[in-house]
Design a protein around this motif. Sequence first.
Motif, PDB file in Angstrom:
ATOM      1  N   VAL A  98      37.766  40.920  47.296  1.00  0.00           N
ATOM      2  CA  VAL A  98      39.192  41.238  47.258  1.00  0.00           C
ATOM      3  C   VAL A  98      39.909  40.435  48.341  1.00  0.00           C
ATOM      4  O   VAL A  98      39.464  40.394  49.489  1.00  0.00           O
ATOM      5  N   LYS A  99      40.994  39.788  47.961  1.00  0.00           N
ATOM      6  CA  LYS A  99      41.840  39.087  48.917  1.00  0.00           C
ATOM      7  C   LYS A  99      43.260  39.643  48.839  1.00  0.00           C
ATOM      8  O   LYS A  99      43.730  39.974  47.755  1.00  0.00           O
ATOM      9  N   MET A 110      50.018  40.589  47.187  1.00  0.00           N
ATOM     10  CA  MET A 110      49.191  40.435  45.991  1.00  0.00           C
ATOM     11  C   MET A 110      47.757  40.790  46.353  1.00  0.00           C
ATOM     12  O   MET A 110      47.114  40.106  47.144  1.00  0.00           O
ATOM     13  N   ALA A 111      47.266  41.864  45.746  1.00  0.00           N
ATOM     14  CA  ALA A 111      45.846  42.198  45.879  1.00  0.00           C
ATOM     15  C   ALA A 111      45.124  41.499  44.734  1.00  0.00           C
ATOM     16  O   ALA A 111      45.370  41.785  43.567  1.00  0.00           O
ATOM     17  N   VAL A 112      44.264  40.560  45.085  1.00  0.00           N
ATOM     18  CA  VAL A 112      43.556  39.748  44.098  1.00  0.00           C
ATOM     19  C   VAL A 112      42.098  40.157  44.072  1.00  0.00           C
ATOM     20  O   VAL A 112      41.404  40.062  45.080  1.00  0.00           O
ATOM     21  N   GLY A 113      41.659  40.644  42.926  1.00  0.00           N
ATOM     22  CA  GLY A 113      40.277  41.093  42.770  1.00  0.00           C
ATOM     23  C   GLY A 113      39.481  40.123  41.913  1.00  0.00           C
ATOM     24  O   GLY A 113      39.853  39.840  40.767  1.00  0.00           O
ATOM     25  N   PHE A 114      38.397  39.601  42.454  1.00  0.00           N
ATOM     26  CA  PHE A 114      37.528  38.667  41.752  1.00  0.00           C
ATOM     27  C   PHE A 114      36.409  39.459  41.073  1.00  0.00           C
ATOM     28  O   PHE A 114      35.716  40.232  41.731  1.00  0.00           O
ATOM     29  N   GLU A 124      44.993  47.120  53.959  1.00  0.00           N
ATOM     30  CA  GLU A 124      43.767  47.914  54.045  1.00  0.00           C
ATOM     31  C   GLU A 124      43.651  48.883  52.875  1.00  0.00           C
ATOM     32  O   GLU A 124      42.564  49.064  52.300  1.00  0.00           O
ATOM     33  N   LYS A 125      44.767  49.512  52.500  1.00  0.00           N
ATOM     34  CA  LYS A 125      44.740  50.460  51.383  1.00  0.00           C
ATOM     35  C   LYS A 125      44.445  49.747  50.074  1.00  0.00           C
ATOM     36  O   LYS A 125      43.685  50.252  49.234  1.00  0.00           O
ATOM     37  N   LEU A 126      45.009  48.582  49.893  1.00  0.00           N
ATOM     38  CA  LEU A 126      44.755  47.820  48.677  1.00  0.00           C
ATOM     39  C   LEU A 126      43.282  47.426  48.573  1.00  0.00           C
ATOM     40  O   LEU A 126      42.669  47.532  47.507  1.00  0.00           O
ATOM     41  N   LYS A 127      42.716  46.979  49.664  1.00  0.00           N
ATOM     42  CA  LYS A 127      41.297  46.607  49.659  1.00  0.00           C
ATOM     43  C   LYS A 127      40.425  47.811  49.332  1.00  0.00           C
ATOM     44  O   LYS A 127      39.455  47.716  48.576  1.00  0.00           O
ATOM     45  N   GLU A 128      40.780  48.953  49.898  1.00  0.00           N
ATOM     46  CA  GLU A 128      40.026  50.174  49.636  1.00  0.00           C
ATOM     47  C   GLU A 128      40.029  50.523  48.145  1.00  0.00           C
ATOM     48  O   GLU A 128      39.000  50.905  47.586  1.00  0.00           O
ATOM     49  N   LEU A 129      41.169  50.379  47.505  1.00  0.00           N
ATOM     50  CA  LEU A 129      41.292  50.741  46.093  1.00  0.00           C
ATOM     51  C   LEU A 129      40.552  49.761  45.182  1.00  0.00           C
ATOM     52  O   LEU A 129      39.897  50.169  44.219  1.00  0.00           O
ATOM     53  N   LEU A 130      40.641  48.470  45.485  1.00  0.00           N
ATOM     54  CA  LEU A 130      40.069  47.468  44.594  1.00  0.00           C
ATOM     55  C   LEU A 130      38.586  47.212  44.838  1.00  0.00           C
ATOM     56  O   LEU A 130      37.879  46.744  43.939  1.00  0.00           O
ATOM     57  N   ARG A 131      38.124  47.524  46.028  1.00  0.00           N
ATOM     58  CA  ARG A 131      36.753  47.165  46.394  1.00  0.00           C
ATOM     59  C   ARG A 131      35.711  47.789  45.481  1.00  0.00           C
ATOM     60  O   ARG A 131      34.650  47.206  45.228  1.00  0.00           O
ATOM     61  N   LEU A 132      36.005  48.940  44.941  1.00  0.00           N
ATOM     62  CA  LEU A 132      35.060  49.637  44.072  1.00  0.00           C
ATOM     63  C   LEU A 132      34.811  48.872  42.776  1.00  0.00           C
ATOM     64  O   LEU A 132      33.738  49.001  42.169  1.00  0.00           O
ATOM     65  N   PHE A 133      35.762  48.037  42.365  1.00  0.00           N
ATOM     66  CA  PHE A 133      35.694  47.392  41.052  1.00  0.00           C
ATOM     67  C   PHE A 133      35.478  45.886  41.118  1.00  0.00           C
ATOM     68  O   PHE A 133      35.187  45.267  40.094  1.00  0.00           O
ATOM     69  N   CYS A 134      35.633  45.289  42.288  1.00  0.00           N
ATOM     70  CA  CYS A 134      35.638  43.829  42.393  1.00  0.00           C
ATOM     71  C   CYS A 134      34.578  43.350  43.393  1.00  0.00           C
ATOM     72  O   CYS A 134      34.332  44.005  44.401  1.00  0.00           O
ATOM     73  N   ARG A 135      33.990  42.205  43.112  1.00  0.00           N
ATOM     74  CA  ARG A 135      32.977  41.662  44.014  1.00  0.00           C
ATOM     75  C   ARG A 135      33.600  41.101  45.283  1.00  0.00           C
ATOM     76  O   ARG A 135      32.949  40.989  46.324  1.00  0.00           O
ATOM     77  N   THR A 188      39.517  42.449  31.453  1.00  0.00           N
ATOM     78  CA  THR A 188      39.700  41.201  32.191  1.00  0.00           C
ATOM     79  C   THR A 188      38.366  40.529  32.501  1.00  0.00           C
ATOM     80  O   THR A 188      37.406  41.189  32.883  1.00  0.00           O
ATOM     81  N   LYS A 189      38.340  39.203  32.394  1.00  0.00           N
ATOM     82  CA  LYS A 189      37.116  38.445  32.662  1.00  0.00           C
ATOM     83  C   LYS A 189      36.966  38.031  34.126  1.00  0.00           C
ATOM     84  O   LYS A 189      35.910  38.211  34.716  1.00  0.00           O
ATOM     85  N   ARG A 190      38.008  37.431  34.704  1.00  0.00           N
ATOM     86  CA  ARG A 190      37.819  36.735  35.976  1.00  0.00           C
ATOM     87  C   ARG A 190      38.589  37.317  37.148  1.00  0.00           C
ATOM     88  O   ARG A 190      38.043  37.478  38.241  1.00  0.00           O
ATOM     89  N   LEU A 191      39.864  37.639  36.936  1.00  0.00           N
ATOM     90  CA  LEU A 191      40.733  37.944  38.071  1.00  0.00           C
ATOM     91  C   LEU A 191      41.709  39.041  37.709  1.00  0.00           C
ATOM     92  O   LEU A 191      42.352  38.987  36.666  1.00  0.00           O
ATOM     93  N   ILE A 192      41.836  40.065  38.571  1.00  0.00           N
ATOM     94  CA  ILE A 192      42.926  41.023  38.440  1.00  0.00           C
ATOM     95  C   ILE A 192      43.864  40.842  39.633  1.00  0.00           C
ATOM     96  O   ILE A 192      43.417  40.576  40.747  1.00  0.00           O
ATOM     97  N   VAL A 193      45.154  40.961  39.373  1.00  0.00           N
ATOM     98  CA  VAL A 193      46.168  40.808  40.419  1.00  0.00           C
ATOM     99  C   VAL A 193      47.064  42.040  40.388  1.00  0.00           C
ATOM    100  O   VAL A 193      47.651  42.373  39.350  1.00  0.00           O
ATOM    101  N   CYS A 194      47.169  42.707  41.534  1.00  0.00           N
ATOM    102  CA  CYS A 194      47.968  43.924  41.648  1.00  0.00           C
ATOM    103  C   CYS A 194      48.988  43.706  42.773  1.00  0.00           C
ATOM    104  O   CYS A 194      48.624  43.715  43.950  1.00  0.00           O
TER     105      CYS A 194
END
Length: 230
Positions: A182-183, A225-229, A169-180, A131-137
């Motif tokens: 997270v919303k 929706m966990a959105v990772g930029f 909070e759990k979603l942010k914890e999981l995505l934060r490692l990979f994304c600059r 993925t280039k720009r955005l992941i959505v989980c």
Amino acid sequence: MLAKTQTFWRESWKQHFAEYLSYTPFQAYYLYCLLERSDTQLLEIAGGSFHDTSCLNEWGISCTGIDLCADVVQMARYKNRYLRHKVFVMDAKNMDFKDKSFDVSFHNGFFVNFTDDDEIRGLLQEQVRVTKRLIVCSVHNQLNNHLIEKFENFSAVDDLYNIRFYTPEKLKELLRLFCREVKILPLQTPEFDQMIVTTQARDFVKAIYSRYYHAIDLTCCKRLMAVGFL
């Protein structure tokens, strides 16, 4: 992962496929609210019925879909002409795509089938790779007590509803490692769902959602929706 085998998914989709196709493709509408004009290539992971993939392609947005269950991919290709050359049997842990093949990738209800956070991180790493720009989980909302009770009742007769729920909070914890960045955004609120069903006007829904999503009470949402930029 929760105890759901390939045999389980094959039989479950035979039972539920037509039912899922009858639903309004809410994820496609909410995802559309996040898209930019430059987002021309989308990927749905673990698409199941591929209802959202189909809807996006009908709108003229190129969306590819994958699922590990060959039977459901075959059913989707048979049922919908938009999907015959757009959906593939593929393992989300090891996708046959080059790095950064898609502008946006998404899945809806995929992570609710996993209890092992390390396994989820492996899936996230692979999702980010393509993925280039955005992941959505998108996942089922642990803040919604009514939804949890409903699924507990359903799971007594159908193991499809035996799932994991998530907090923001759990979603942010999981995505934060990979994304600059997270919303956590609301998915499937009563008001916006009704607007979608009534109007089917995606640009109107996008305009309203973009302005008011931050004011929505997350405890009323069916999903998050966990959105990772990236």
